[in-house]
Design an enzyme around this catalytic site. Structure first.
Site, short mmCIF file in Angstrom:
data_model
loop_
_atom_site.label_atom_id
_atom_site.label_comp_id
_atom_site.label_asym_id
_atom_site.label_seq_id
_atom_site.Cartn_x
_atom_site.Cartn_y
_atom_site.Cartn_z
CD GLU A 197 -30.30 12.63 15.61
OE1 GLU A 197 -30.97 11.77 16.18
OE2 GLU A 197 -29.02 12.39 15.04
CD GLU A 222 -25.45 13.63 18.06
OE1 GLU A 222 -26.15 14.67 18.24
OE2 GLU A 222 -25.86 12.46 18.07
C1 GAL Z 1 -27.76 10.63 17.93
C2 GAL Z 1 -28.59 11.56 19.06
C3 GAL Z 1 -28.06 11.43 20.27
C4 GAL Z 1 -27.77 10.40 20.85
C5 GAL Z 1 -26.95 9.53 19.74
C6 GAL Z 1 -26.41 7.96 20.14
O1 GAL Z 1 -28.90 10.58 16.97
O2 GAL Z 1 -28.81 12.97 18.38
O3 GAL Z 1 -28.69 12.36 21.16
O4 GAL Z 1 -28.78 9.54 20.94
O5 GAL Z 1 -27.48 9.50 18.54
O6 GAL Z 1 -25.76 7.64 19.17
#
Ligand code: GAL
Length: 827
Positions: free
Chosen positions: A428, A520
């Site tokens: 991100e 993710e």
């Molecule tokens: C994502 C990020 C993670 C964590 C997660 C929580 O956007 O990559 O590190 O912050 O959100 O939902």
């Protein structure tokens, strides 16, 4: 190779008397000390007032400890911590370590280096007053050659390490502080394989034959050129498979890369189910005397990410069922312990996980070794930010000077691991939205491909394409783009999706030439063992907190039905349903496998740890763990929840996860309340029934025959404690751990599901209590104490062995409850 491994090898040498192996005994003895632990007996001082190594006086108070060490975890949770709740409300600071040591006189003709696997952060190192170097990045290993500054023989040497984690915030999650990974002393001949000096690849793999290419970087620190022989021998366990020899002449003070090629007949392939490895042993000889020996573990496997079929490993389609993990180890903080990592991975394996994403930084080397051995598909990630900061004092400030070195070192360090299948150049990254980001990505991609062409590279984008969801559309509008510039740049080998599961089915249309990976997903939220929004409090269900989380609970709990999601994420079921449907969706990495310290989304203080884990901070599975287990393993599963302690007459939603059956029938106090079967893509079944104390029993059946039965009983008042150790025999090596679960039971032995008694621990014998934890994100009790308050009937205590064998007797007591004692043997 372990010592046990080597002595087995020795026995084999003697037995079969093979020529190459004949010198094994000499080799092993001569090189056993090439790399030795340098972890014990450091002095430590935490004081911001010392800013200069020269002001450390004899009056400075030092404590003695072994590293890996994390000083932040020993501190108190602090609402005003500059780390913020994102950083776990634990403080950083400025720490000093020093250690006195001797180096044998005969080593004065050798090269002696010190290797740190990771120091968080901004470390500076001096030996005998000479500055060796600085390393801002806390997650990467580094090595310094100390030879020319050392005293040899009886005279002492002193090493000083300054660790500066005082500028906060510098992380979006809990980082820990200090020398939090292993430290090694490496001693080699002046002609030797360099640090991370081998690169083993297997460009052609069939079941009959694998070609093996070995590149070895050899350094000559002699002032004269050297003629030498380099033999690389490949072993499967203790058996020699093949070897290849090359004579070289290497210039004075020169470096040379040797390229060797060989073949392995009928290779035993590395796979998730059978993670088989080989070892390449490099020997450098001068005039027939071996002067250096270096071992590299590697695996032989063939894989690709296919546009239509997803991830193919050794010709077979394998869906990546992965989890993202941060590096902290719950109550142990960020100080690495191999057994603690192994336990996390075992818990993940048991759930059916086959992939780990090292979010968002290079992990401890031990994690990768374990993934190699246990069979995980690793995405090894480099950065959480590039040039643009996410927090004020983060790595972006070091980007210009260090990113190239850090990335190269990560690639060199990690590229032989058979478990690594994907490089991620960032998570991100704010610059993903503009052309500047594409330029940086090009640079990072070029570096990555220069050091390893065998794996695809990706970046975790949020998200690659626009979709009809307010927050996402806003992001695209704000940046005035219709497609994520990084995703559209053609730089990446895999389009990495963070969240946006609604767009996955359109991937082939949006990116016809680039395969898919969900870097993710999910970000579901749960407090283990806590349930609300049962049907008579319908006002809270489904919980939507994207609107400022007005429906959050005053005590910062989150219901553990799989119903609470982040606005950017999904329920666990929603994402898996999509991923499982299409072959071209190669797989996913859930955010996260374990809860971690920091980032207590959706809450802020007093919450200090996350709610995202499928497993809580202590290592206790939340219910949704069994949804995955029912989907991701062959194990027969029937999991029934919630607990059965409610108000009389209250309607309660009862869920079951099951597999290998075609129906589940539920009984309340012996009376059937109905049969349920999963329909379509359902992943659970549910009954809504009025509560009545007693026994809830579920029976899963296939073709009318019982498969499994599960019972949940209404518990009475807490009456006793029960201790259960994950391992009751551990090694007496001063490192090994036993993780002991405390269950609070009623008088009939039923778990008291709301019990939150304070439990006191005491330990007799040569060992110590190194961690206590309940998994409660709101708890501010120290993880390092000897008492802790249970959460929903459970608590964890972690016991570490000493260096002498014997009995470790752990007792747990709580006011008004029958105590419990357990014996762990250290041997
Ligand atoms: C994502 C990020 C993670 C964590 C997660 C929580 O956007 O990559 O590190 O912050 O959100 O939902």
């Amino acid at each position: 190779m372990t010592k046990k491994h080597l002595s087995k090898g020795l026995a084999l040498c003697m037995l079969i008397g093979m020529l190459v192996l004949e010198s094994c005994s000499k080799k092993e003895d001569a090189f056993a000390n090439r790399k030795v632990s340098f972890n014990s007996d450091w002095s430590f001082h935490l004081n911001d007032s010392i800013i200069d190594k020269d002001t450390i006086g004899t009056s400075t108070k030092w404590s003695t400890l072994n590293v890996p060490h994390d000083w932040s975890i020993e501190g108190k949770f602090d609402e005003k911590s500059p780390a913020g709740y994102g950083g776990g409300s634990l403080n950083g600071g400025l720490g000093w370590y020093k250690k006195t040591f001797k180096v044998a006189a005969e080593d004065s003709t050798k090269v002696t280096s010190i290797t740190f696997d990771g120091v968080y952060k901004n470390s500076e190192v001096w030996v005998n007053g000479h500055f060796l170097g600085k390393r801002p990045n806390g997650y990467i290993g580094f090595q310094y050659d100390m030879s020319k500054y050392l005293n040899y023989g009886d005279k002492n040497n002193e090493i000083i390490v300054k660790v500066d984690n005082s500028k906060q915030p510098n992380s979006r999650w809990y980082s820990g502080s200090g020398i939090f990974r292993n430290v090694w002393i490496e001693t080699t001949d002046k002609l030797h394989v360099t640090q991370y000096g081998t690169y083993v690849t297997t460009p052609k793999v069939t079941t009959e034959k694998a070609s093996v290419n070995i590149e070895t970087t050899i350094q000559n620190q002699y002032a004269a050129s050297k003629k030498a022989t380099v033999i690389t021998t490949i072993f499967k366990e203790d058996t020699k498979v093949t070897s290849v020899t090359q004579n070289i002449t290497i210039a004075a003070n020169g470096n040379q890369i040797i390229k060797q090629q060989t073949e392995v007949e009928t290779p035993i392939l590395w796979s998730v189910e059978k993670p088989e490895q080989y070892t390449a042993v490099t020997e450098i000889s001068i005039d027939d005397k071996i002067v250096d020996q270096y071992k590299t573990n590697f695996g032989i496997r063939d894989f690709k990410f296919d546009l239509n079929k997803g991830f193919i490993l050794n010709g077979k389609q394998v869906k990546i069922k992965g989890v993202c993990l941060h590096h902290d180890l719950g109550p142990l903080g960020a100080a690495i312990n191999t057994r603690a990592i192994a336990r996390q991975l075992e818990i993940m394996k048991e759930m059916g996980v086959n992939g780990i994403r090292t979010s968002h930084n290079p992990p401890a080397p031990e994690l990768l070794d374990l993934c190699d051995k246990m069979g995980f598909i690793v995405m090894d990630e480099a950065f959480d930010m590039w040039k643009q900061n996410k927090t004020k004092y983060d790595y972006a400030n070091d980007w210009d000077k260090w990113h190239k070195t850090d990335l190269i070192d990560q690639l060199l360090r990690d590229r032989n691991h058979p478990s690594i299948f994907v490089w991620s150049i960032g998570n991100e990254i704010p610059e993903q939205w503009n052309e500047k980001g594409v330029e940086i990505a090009k640079e990072l991609a070029a570096i990555t491909r220069q050091y390893d062409k065998t794996r695809p590279l990706t970046a975790a984008m949020n998200p690659p394409v626009n979709m009809n969801i307010d927050a996402v559309t806003l992001q695209f509008e704000k940046n005035n783009v219709s497609i994520n510039p990084l995703a559209g740049s053609g730089v990446l080998d895999l389009i990495g999706y963070n969240y946006a599961h609604q767009t996955y089915e359109h991937h082939q249309k949006n990116f016809p030439n680039t395969p898919f990976i969900a870097t993710e997903t999910t970000s579901g939220l749960q407090t283990r063992g806590y349930y609300d929004a049962v049907s008579d409090t319908i006002k809270k269900w489904p919980v939507r907190w994207d609107l400022k989380f007005t429906e959050g609970n005053p005590d910062n709990t989150v219901s553990a039905y799989d119903q609470v999601q982040t606005p950017w994420g999904s329920t666990h079921e929603a994402t898996w349903k999509v991923i499982k449907k299409h072959d071209f969706l190669s797989g996913m990495y859930i955010w996260t496998g374990f809860d971690y310290i920091g980032e207590p989304t959706p809450y802020e203080w007093p919450s200090v740890s996350s709610y995202f884990g499928v497993v809580d901070l202590a290592g206790f599975p939340k219910d949704v763990y069994y949804m995955y287990q029912s989907e991701w393993t062959d194990k027969t599963v029937l999991h029934l929840f919630p607990h059965w302690n409610w108000k009389a007459g209250q309607n309660v939603d009862v869920w079951a996860y099951y597999n290998n059956a075609d129906e589940v029938e539920l009984f309340l106090n012996g009376k059937s309340v109905g049969k349920r079967s999963k329909k379509g893509d359902d992943l659970h079944v549910m009954w809504r029934i009025p509560f009545q104390p007693g026994t809830l029993k579920a029976i899963s059946r296939k073709n009318g025959k019982t498969v499994l039965e599960k019972e949940i009983k209404t518990a009475g008042n807490p009456a006793s404690l029960k201790l259960t150790a994950d391992r009751s025999t551990i090694q007496a090596d001063g490192n090994d751990l036993s993780f002991v679960t405390v269950d609070i039971l009623d008088k009939d032995g039923t778990l008291a599901p709301k019990a939150n008694n304070e439990i006191n621990f005491s330990l007799k014998g040569k060992g110590k209590i190194v961690g206590v934890c309940s998994g409660d994100p709101v708890s501010h009790e120290s993880f390092k104490g000897s008492k802790h308050t249970a959460l929903n009937g459970k608590c964890l205590v972690v016991i570490q062995s000493g260096e002498t064998s014997g009995r470790l007797e752990l007792t747990a007591k709580a006011n008004g409850l029958k105590p419990s004692t357990i014996v762990i043997t250290a041997e």
